[in-house]
Design an enzyme around this catalytic site. Structure first.
Site, short mmCIF file in Angstrom:
data_model
loop_
_atom_site.label_atom_id
_atom_site.label_comp_id
_atom_site.label_asym_id
_atom_site.label_seq_id
_atom_site.Cartn_x
_atom_site.Cartn_y
_atom_site.Cartn_z
NE ARG A 173 -3.56 -2.37 2.55
CZ ARG A 173 -4.61 -2.76 1.82
NH1 ARG A 173 -5.09 -1.96 0.90
NH2 ARG A 173 -5.16 -3.94 2.03
CG HIS A 210 -1.03 -10.13 -5.34
ND1 HIS A 210 -1.28 -8.80 -5.64
CD2 HIS A 210 -2.17 -10.78 -5.66
CE1 HIS A 210 -2.51 -8.69 -6.11
NE2 HIS A 210 -3.07 -9.87 -6.14
CE1 TYR A 261 -4.06 -6.14 -3.52
CE2 TYR A 261 -3.96 -5.27 -1.30
CZ TYR A 261 -4.15 -6.32 -2.15
OH TYR A 261 -4.44 -7.56 -1.65
CG HIS A 278 -5.33 -6.84 -8.88
ND1 HIS A 278 -5.86 -6.28 -7.75
CD2 HIS A 278 -5.15 -8.15 -8.60
CE1 HIS A 278 -6.00 -7.22 -6.81
NE2 HIS A 278 -5.56 -8.36 -7.31
CD GLU A 315 -6.06 -12.01 -8.75
OE1 GLU A 315 -5.20 -11.17 -8.42
OE2 GLU A 315 -6.69 -12.69 -7.92
CG ASP A 363 -9.40 -14.64 -6.81
OD1 ASP A 363 -10.50 -15.03 -6.39
OD2 ASP A 363 -8.58 -14.03 -6.10
CG HIS A 381 -11.05 -11.83 -8.01
ND1 HIS A 381 -9.78 -11.36 -8.27
CD2 HIS A 381 -11.26 -11.61 -6.68
CE1 HIS A 381 -9.25 -10.88 -7.16
NE2 HIS A 381 -10.12 -11.03 -6.19
CG HIS A 384 -5.27 -15.93 -6.25
ND1 HIS A 384 -5.22 -14.59 -6.54
CD2 HIS A 384 -3.99 -16.33 -6.05
CE1 HIS A 384 -3.95 -14.19 -6.52
NE2 HIS A 384 -3.19 -15.23 -6.24
CG ASP A 438 -12.01 -8.74 -4.62
OD1 ASP A 438 -12.05 -9.85 -4.04
OD2 ASP A 438 -10.95 -8.21 -4.99
CG HIS A 496 -10.80 -12.91 -1.01
ND1 HIS A 496 -9.46 -13.06 -1.21
CD2 HIS A 496 -11.27 -12.23 -2.09
CE1 HIS A 496 -9.12 -12.50 -2.36
NE2 HIS A 496 -10.20 -11.97 -2.90
CD GLU A 530 -5.25 -13.98 -3.30
OE1 GLU A 530 -6.37 -13.99 -3.87
OE2 GLU A 530 -4.29 -13.30 -3.68
FE FE Z 1 -6.56 -13.10 -5.99
FE FE Z 2 -9.74 -10.37 -4.29
ZN ZN Z 3 -5.09 -10.25 -6.58
#
Ligand code: FE
Ligand code: FE
Ligand code: ZN
Length: 306
Positions: free
Chosen positions: A36, A67, A70, A107, A144, A184, A187, A221, A234, A236, A266
């Site tokens: 982040r 990964h 973000y 992403h 992804e 994923d 997703h 994922h 989104d 999880h 995840e």
């Molecule tokens: Fe993922």
């Molecule tokens: Fe996600």
């Molecule tokens: Zn991701």
């Protein structure tokens, strides 16, 4: 099956490897820095060596996953954010190379109003630059699938395949093996792919194979979903406790063509009401779903479940 979890690198990158081993996983996914923050410290020699030693100790050189941050948005129409994103993605790729991580899940980005075509083109232009700078890197970028909220790109198999082709067209066909996909389950369901039973998941995988190619599927994922089918939410959930259900996971863990693909949890961390780590609970469910060749559930695996 190659089961793993996304684990923390707090206190040193190698801690993620050691924790994965302790929990009984066969691989691990990490952020190689704070996901982040734009700012980052260069990789240090000691922690890098510890990580590589950890990989060698377990024979994990060709199977771990990173990964990306973000913050990165390579689809941005804003030149300053696009340039900053390229700079950070350059560091992501370099870290994977230095850490011997073969897969970088990313992403794709969000066009934030410029439109899908412009957004996809922007991403392809960024990778043209990044790949050509370092043709020696071996890390595979794994685009992804996204839940499809807002203007995020990569919400359908067609869009993912389109993006991969644009990257290869721009960068050069020699980079074809540098671009793959990450599927994923949370997703995909949120994006509108019905994977609510084992049979339906098999059909969705066939569609994925036709559009994207199963051979390009490098990372899975495994997450259940709090958001409903097609909700574009989104969030999880623990496996079998959300809108996906056990069927999809039964399909994936028993799929012959996916046996070497890292399957990464995840799902939320912490412990359940019995004080068992949630990663252990979710891994137990996956093991329980693995069938032996005769079609029955494995006895040994069943005894290891929750
Ligand atoms: Fe993922
Ligand atoms: Fe996600
Ligand atoms: Zn991701």
């Amino acid at each position: 099956m190659l089961f793993g979890s996304h684990l923390s690198i707090a206190g040193g990158m190698v801690n993620a490897i050691n924790e994965a081993e302790k929990l009984g996983f066969g691989t691990v996914q990490v952020f190689t820095k704070n996901q982040r923050q734009w700012a980052f410290k260069p990789l240090e020699e000691g922690p890098t060596k510890d990580w590589l030693d950890g990989l060698d100790r377990l024979g994990w050189r060709e199977r771990t996953v990173a990964h990306d941050s973000y913050l990165i948005n390579l689809a941005s129409p804003k030149d300053d954010l696009w340039a900053k994103s390229i700079d950070l993605m350059r560091e992501e790729l370099a870290r994977c190379d230095a850490l011997s991580i073969p897969y970088l899940v990313s992403h794709p980005g969000a066009h934030t109003g410029s439109g899908e075509d412009a957004g996809l083109d922007r991403i392809a232009a960024a990778y043209r630059e990044l790949f050509r700078e370092r043709p020696d890197f071996r890390v595979t970028l794994c685009l992804e699938i996204t839940a499809g909220g807002g203007s995020t790109l990569g919400r359908s198999f067609e869009e993912l395949a389109d993006l991969r082709q644009r990257i290869i067209d721009r960068a050069g066909s020699e980079f074809g093996n540098r671009v793959g996909f990450c599927f994923d389950t949370c997703h995909a369901l949120a994006a509108g792919y019905d994977i609510t039973t084992e049979k339906k998941t098999e059909k969705v995988l066939q569609e994925f194979d036709r559009v994207c190619g199963l051979a390009n599927l490098k990372v899975l994922h495994l997450n259940d979903s709090k958001g409903a089918l097609g909700s574009h939410v989104d969030r999880h959930e623990h496996l079998g406790m959300g809108e996906v259900g056990e069927g999809a996971f039964a399909c994936l863990v028993n799929h012959r063509k996916l046996s070497g693909v890292p399957m990464i949890l995840e799902t939320p961390k912490g412990e359940n009401e019995d004080g068992v780590a949630w990663d252990t609970v979710n891994l137990g469910l996956l093991r329980r779903l693995v069938r032996d060749d005769s079609g029955g559930r494995k006895r040994v695996a069943a005894s290891m479940s929750r």
